[in-house]
Design a protein around this motif. Structure first.
Motif, PDB file in Angstrom:
ATOM      1  N   ARG A 110      45.815  42.423   3.901  1.00  0.00           N
ATOM      2  CA  ARG A 110      46.357  41.054   3.963  1.00  0.00           C
ATOM      3  C   ARG A 110      46.318  40.546   5.465  1.00  0.00           C
TER       4      ARG A 110
ATOM      5  N   LEU B 249      41.980  33.675   2.888  1.00  0.00           N
ATOM      6  CA  LEU B 249      43.256  32.980   3.368  1.00  0.00           C
ATOM      7  C   LEU B 249      44.177  33.065   2.373  1.00  0.00           C
TER       8      LEU B 249
ATOM      9  N   THR C 177      43.926  37.374   6.079  1.00  0.00           N
ATOM     10  CA  THR C 177      44.470  36.140   6.755  1.00  0.00           C
ATOM     11  C   THR C 177      43.767  35.686   8.011  1.00  0.00           C
TER      12      THR C 177
ATOM     13  N   THR D  17      47.698  35.523   2.157  1.00  0.00           N
ATOM     14  CA  THR D  17      49.086  35.058   1.948  1.00  0.00           C
ATOM     15  C   THR D  17      49.745  35.614   0.892  1.00  0.00           C
TER      16      THR D  17
END
Length: 268
Positions: A34, A67, A38, A71
């Protein structure tokens, strides 16, 4: 008397039914992935939009998907191939409240079992439409008037005059589940109603923040739902308490007050 509690599903107070984690409330991307998604996604999105061309817009689109992956913690590709590096889904939030109603248990159960009656005292709901004996469609406005959320639910257990359990089906805008139990009051003259509502906030950092932010407001809503239910069953009238904001508008004072409390929670 009305009592209420709120907590995570792992606390001592638990229901025997859980929301089905689906869509935005499910995680399948681990922490390291993650962070990478991101970071890379933000860079690619910035690069692609800084001097837009067809090629750069494609790069920006790919960056935006990374992204989103980072998130939210959810990846559609991972889901398609059965890959999960997250370890677990987000925890469900558990809210409960109990009220004693001076009406026979059969009468109280029958009113609640007719799910289309629920918006009469659950004012955060807009409408409930029964599709058949077990499935129903629910809709609710988003606080602030910015839209609506909707979902289908199914009754998974129904014991006449004792218990009703339901939960949203996969793909709901809000993954949730509920349980209400009915039993004779201690004096034998009324019915004790114990309701538990669970929901799973969106996965990822945003969902964790939303869950912490909204919990106090949701707790108040569940307690007020049962307070209105008690008044409705005992008097046959909607619960109305004078409130200056609603005095000349014709709106429900309780709904106005709850909206103010909810918005106050968001701005505190």
């Amino acid at each position: 008397m009305i009592t209420s509690e709120i907590g995570m599903a792992s606390t001592k107070e638990q229901t025997s039914i859980e929301p089905i984690a689906s869509g935005s409330s499910r995680t399948n991307v681990g922490t390291t992935e993650r962070i990478i998604s991101t970071t890379v996604g933000a860079l690619l999105t910035y690069y692609g939009l800084r001097k837009p061309t067809l090629g750069r817009l494609l790069v920006a689109t790919f960056g935006a998907s990374l992204l989103h992956r980072g998130t939210t913690g959810y990846c559609y590709v991972n889901n398609a191939i059965g890959r999960n590096t997250a370890g677990r889904d987000t925890d469900a939030i558990n809210m409960s409240s109990t009220v004693t109603i001076n009406k026979p248990r059969a009468e109280v159960y029958k009113f609640w079992r007719q799910l289309e009656n629920l918006p009469q005292f659950m004012h955060h709901l807009e409408k409930v439409t029964q599709i058949d004996n077990r499935r129903s469609h629910w809709s609710a406005p988003v606080p602030g008037g910015i839209g609506k959320v909707a979902w289908d639910a199914e009754i998974v257990e129904d014991r006449e005059n004792e218990c009703i359990m339901w939960r949203s089906v996969p793909g709901a805008d809000v993954d949730n589940a509920g349980e209400v139990r009915f039993k004779d009051s201690i004096d034998g003259k009324g019915t004790e109603v114990h309701a538990i509502i669970k929901y799973q906030p969106p996965a990822g950092y945003l969902g964790e923040t939303v869950g912490k932010l909204f919990n106090p407001a949701f707790k108040k809503m569940v307690k007020n739902d049962l307070r209105r239910f008690k008044h409705l069953m005992e008097t046959g009238e909607n619960f109305v308490v004078p409130h200056p904001t609603a005095k000349h508008t014709g709106s429900d004072p309780n709904s106005v007050q709850e909206t103010q409390e909810f918005q106050g929670t968001l701005h505190s």
